[in-house]
Motif scaffolding. Sequence first.
Motif, PDB file in Angstrom:
ATOM      1  N   CYS A 178      32.113  11.001 -16.230  1.00 31.17           N
ATOM      2  CA  CYS A 178      31.198  10.594 -15.167  1.00 31.17           C
ATOM      3  C   CYS A 178      31.519  11.381 -13.899  1.00 31.17           C
ATOM      4  O   CYS A 178      32.688  11.654 -13.599  1.00 31.17           O
ATOM      5  N   VAL A 179      30.473  11.735 -13.168  1.00 36.66           N
ATOM      6  CA  VAL A 179      30.611  12.363 -11.847  1.00 36.66           C
ATOM      7  C   VAL A 179      29.813  11.533 -10.853  1.00 36.66           C
ATOM      8  O   VAL A 179      28.632  11.239 -11.088  1.00 36.66           O
ATOM      9  N   LEU A 180      30.459  11.159  -9.758  1.00 35.66           N
ATOM     10  CA  LEU A 180      29.796  10.436  -8.671  1.00 35.66           C
ATOM     11  C   LEU A 180      29.419  11.425  -7.578  1.00 35.66           C
ATOM     12  O   LEU A 180      30.259  12.220  -7.140  1.00 35.66           O
ATOM     13  N   ALA A 181      28.169  11.370  -7.133  1.00 37.60           N
ATOM     14  CA  ALA A 181      27.706  12.218  -6.027  1.00 37.60           C
ATOM     15  C   ALA A 181      26.904  11.330  -5.074  1.00 37.60           C
ATOM     16  O   ALA A 181      25.672  11.329  -5.093  1.00 37.60           O
ATOM     17  N   GLY A 182      27.608  10.570  -4.267  1.00 39.97           N
ATOM     18  CA  GLY A 182      26.969   9.629  -3.354  1.00 39.97           C
ATOM     19  C   GLY A 182      26.688  10.251  -2.006  1.00 39.97           C
ATOM     20  O   GLY A 182      27.610  10.708  -1.324  1.00 39.97           O
ATOM     21  N   GLU A 183      25.418  10.279  -1.623  1.00 40.60           N
ATOM     22  CA  GLU A 183      24.997  10.754  -0.296  1.00 40.60           C
ATOM     23  C   GLU A 183      25.475  12.180  -0.031  1.00 40.60           C
ATOM     24  O   GLU A 183      26.048  12.478   1.010  1.00 40.60           O
ATOM     25  N   ILE A 184      25.215  13.074  -0.989  1.00 42.85           N
ATOM     26  CA  ILE A 184      25.621  14.467  -0.851  1.00 42.85           C
ATOM     27  C   ILE A 184      24.428  15.413  -0.867  1.00 42.85           C
ATOM     28  O   ILE A 184      24.315  16.307  -0.014  1.00 42.85           O
ATOM     29  N   ILE A 185      23.514  15.234  -1.812  1.00 35.87           N
ATOM     30  CA  ILE A 185      22.475  16.236  -2.041  1.00 35.87           C
ATOM     31  C   ILE A 185      21.583  16.424  -0.825  1.00 35.87           C
ATOM     32  O   ILE A 185      21.072  17.519  -0.578  1.00 35.87           O
ATOM     33  N   GLU A 186      21.412  15.389  -0.001  1.00 35.59           N
ATOM     34  CA  GLU A 186      20.564  15.515   1.195  1.00 35.59           C
ATOM     35  C   GLU A 186      21.235  16.338   2.291  1.00 35.59           C
ATOM     36  O   GLU A 186      20.583  16.769   3.244  1.00 35.59           O
ATOM     37  N   HIS A 187      22.551  16.576   2.164  1.00 29.66           N
ATOM     38  CA  HIS A 187      23.284  17.354   3.167  1.00 29.66           C
ATOM     39  C   HIS A 187      23.375  18.840   2.816  1.00 29.66           C
ATOM     40  O   HIS A 187      23.795  19.632   3.656  1.00 29.66           O
ATOM     41  N   LEU A 188      23.006  19.205   1.592  1.00 34.44           N
ATOM     42  CA  LEU A 188      23.217  20.587   1.155  1.00 34.44           C
ATOM     43  C   LEU A 188      22.260  21.529   1.878  1.00 34.44           C
ATOM     44  O   LEU A 188      21.059  21.289   1.951  1.00 34.44           O
ATOM     45  N   ARG A 189      22.815  22.622   2.392  1.00 33.92           N
ATOM     46  CA  ARG A 189      22.045  23.557   3.194  1.00 33.92           C
ATOM     47  C   ARG A 189      21.496  24.733   2.396  1.00 33.92           C
ATOM     48  O   ARG A 189      20.495  25.331   2.778  1.00 33.92           O
ATOM     49  N   ARG A 190      22.159  25.066   1.273  1.00 37.48           N
ATOM     50  CA  ARG A 190      21.880  26.360   0.649  1.00 37.48           C
ATOM     51  C   ARG A 190      21.373  26.276  -0.780  1.00 37.48           C
ATOM     52  O   ARG A 190      20.324  26.814  -1.093  1.00 37.48           O
TER      53      ARG A 190
END
Length: 338
Positions: A178-190
């Motif tokens: 399992c990989v948790l990615a909480g509140e990350i994708i909206e911050h990605l710039r590139r």
Amino acid sequence: FKAPQRREPPSRARPVLGLVLLELIKILRFVLSKLRWLLQRVDTVLTRRLFPQPCLFPPGDLRELQQWKELFLRLGVADQASADYRDTHLERLARTMSIVPQPGETGRLLELGCYMQMAPAAHFQLRYPEVRGAYLGPAGHTEVKTATLARRQTFRCEIDLFDAERDRFPYPDSQFDCVLAGEIIEHLRRDPMHMLFEIHRVLVEGGALVLTTPNAAGSGCVTRALLGVRNPQVFSCYPHPVRAPGDSPHVREYTPFELNQTLRAAGFQVELLFTDRIGAREEGSWAWELLRRGGFDRRLRGEQMYCRALRHPPPTTHPHPEFPYPRWALSREIRAPP
């Protein structure tokens, strides 16, 4: 000498003809308004069929959520800022952990953007034998942090530093259940697809990605867009330049349909997706009536999205598909993701 001309009495036909024309115009306007309403309904139905919402299920029961909240409150925190973050996001943290699967083939879990809250919870409550963290920083460096539960049990976590948008994750293939990615994708710039392809690589076949992010199609966003006063994003503020100089703002928020399409392009199958209101916000309550009258889908209108997607064999796809990148910037080259 000219004889006086006889004046014809005013004809009654002209006023009657004018009244008839006015009535015909009223009838025509009524027919056009009904036709416009019918075409809007047809367009809404066709849009639902062409772009169906991803699968959704209701959140977990309140008793389970309460147990998770109590666990988070019992976890030791490093400082007051960590305690404030936990208290502000307690509902989201609990709902996120309620959809994390039990340990599987490897017994390993990875949390991206590790704040030492969900990672310890996965170890103490779900009994993952090995939990690692990751955070933005110079690649190749590792930090060690600890957390305590009720001041008795201690959890030690290694946090690897790297850039999820640029660097290859420092793990072998099929390393985690399992990989948790909480509140990350909206911050990605590139390059969000780079992160998703790397998550796909380090997960076992059938492994789970648990992802949370704001919902750009929430009822509050619809309300702010219609009012035209505030930015319609869930969170549109810049970080404070003095108090939080290193934080990143929300670069791009997603709709449920967009999130589903993005994950599918990276080789995932969305298994679970639902939304919830943030806190006690009442903003957007009147927008529900407008959505109902327009025949629009009122599901998945909360401000917070929760998603669980399973890893499947990656399709042969462009590393930067038409969504979410502009078409003019894409190459014609087709290749499998790394």
